[in-house]
Design an enzyme around this catalytic site. Sequence first.
Site, PDB file in Angstrom:
ATOM      1  N   ASP A  16       0.557  -1.562  -0.144  1.00  0.00           N
ATOM      2  CA  ASP A  16      -0.329  -0.019  -0.332  1.00  0.00           C
ATOM      3  C   ASP A  16       0.965   1.337   0.289  1.00  0.00           C
ATOM      4  O   ASP A  16       1.144   1.350   1.034  1.00  0.00           O
ATOM      5  CB  ASP A  16      -1.164   0.115   0.528  1.00  0.00           C
ATOM      6  CG  ASP A  16      -1.859   1.339   0.795  1.00  0.00           C
ATOM      7  OD1 ASP A  16      -1.715   2.212   0.495  1.00  0.00           O
ATOM      8  OD2 ASP A  16      -3.345   1.033   1.786  1.00  0.00           O
ATOM      9  N   HIS A  56       0.251   8.196   4.132  1.00  0.00           N
ATOM     10  CA  HIS A  56       0.919   7.608   5.171  1.00  0.00           C
ATOM     11  C   HIS A  56       2.568   7.943   5.040  1.00  0.00           C
ATOM     12  O   HIS A  56       3.312   7.489   5.926  1.00  0.00           O
ATOM     13  CB  HIS A  56       0.609   5.957   4.746  1.00  0.00           C
ATOM     14  CG  HIS A  56      -0.731   6.066   4.446  1.00  0.00           C
ATOM     15  ND1 HIS A  56      -1.428   5.874   5.469  1.00  0.00           N
ATOM     16  CD2 HIS A  56      -1.462   5.530   3.934  1.00  0.00           C
ATOM     17  CE1 HIS A  56      -2.720   5.675   5.299  1.00  0.00           C
ATOM     18  NE2 HIS A  56      -2.702   5.394   4.024  1.00  0.00           N
ATOM     19  N   ILE A 108      -0.503   9.823   7.899  1.00  0.00           N
ATOM     20  CA  ILE A 108      -1.740   8.959   9.233  1.00  0.00           C
ATOM     21  C   ILE A 108      -1.022   7.461   9.025  1.00  0.00           C
ATOM     22  O   ILE A 108      -0.371   6.918   7.836  1.00  0.00           O
ATOM     23  CB  ILE A 108      -2.880   9.122   9.230  1.00  0.00           C
ATOM     24  CG1 ILE A 108      -4.204   8.698   7.553  1.00  0.00           C
ATOM     25  CG2 ILE A 108      -3.171  10.822   9.506  1.00  0.00           C
ATOM     26  CD1 ILE A 108      -5.011   8.856   7.829  1.00  0.00           C
ATOM     27  N   GLY A 157      -4.809   2.570   7.551  1.00  0.00           N
ATOM     28  CA  GLY A 157      -5.780   1.441   8.027  1.00  0.00           C
ATOM     29  C   GLY A 157      -6.037   0.126   8.557  1.00  0.00           C
ATOM     30  O   GLY A 157      -6.075  -0.662   9.730  1.00  0.00           O
TER      31      GLY A 157
END
Length: 286
Positions: free
Chosen positions: A186, A191, A206, A209
């Site tokens: 990913d 991120h 961040i 998830g």
Amino acid sequence: MSLEHSLVGVPGEPCERSWTSKDALLYALGVGAGLDDPLRELEFTTENSEGVEQKVLPTYGLVIAQIPPARSIGDFDRAHLVLAEQYVELHRPLPVAGTVLTSSTVTGMYDKGADALVRFESVAIDPATGEPVITTRSGMFIRGEGGFGGDRGSSPPWSPPDRPPDHTVVERTRPEQALIYRLSGDRNPLHADPRFAARGGFSRPILHGPCTFGFTGRVLLHELCGSDPANFVAMSGRFTAPVVPGDSLVVSIWRGHDGTALFRTATGDGTVVIDRGRMTCRVPSG
């Protein structure tokens, strides 16, 4: 509208996905296995420890089954897209290395007012037998893409029991956690790239998830499944707030009956980041 509504219900072409022992080990490190105690989870972090057989964390199934839909779901700023909900079911334990055929379908596009929720389902099968290996479902929340007059969608009722959790486990994430996890596939710049994150309204990149989900899944595996992936059946949850790499994660678990449990994950300051958590395993939870 910029969302491609004609995609709903149209299955994509099957895509072959393969993984190796190294891929499984890297994923385990990406979701915190061995952090603080490198001897604690050798079955997931090493392949050549004496007397220890390598195993694969069940939530790695999310990575294996992750493929794009038949076509682009629309023309919008990808910085406005975040993961809203996740479900993973394993029909059998994942081998250390293997190949599957995965197909993905957009199952719904829901109007949440100013924003939209797009739901997907992916099914990975054994190419030799046609038997299912992994089923995943996810929901992507897209800011600014609602208002098209569609169904709002629904969620099953959920509330934690009116009692203290049976287990409360604290897991620390590393400041560079997202940089490790992204190597499992990913590469969303949300991120890692501070400028891209700022476009999405975040002060800094961040945590993915699915990485938070993977940390939580490790806790559930150890607390409810005897640390044995063969006992892991399914896990689901809804994302309610972002996690910043370096945050601590507090997983609260309420045992149910017949191998079921409810869970919730929060950061160290009490902010809930995963709620509506449900877990099913093949061993009694009592």
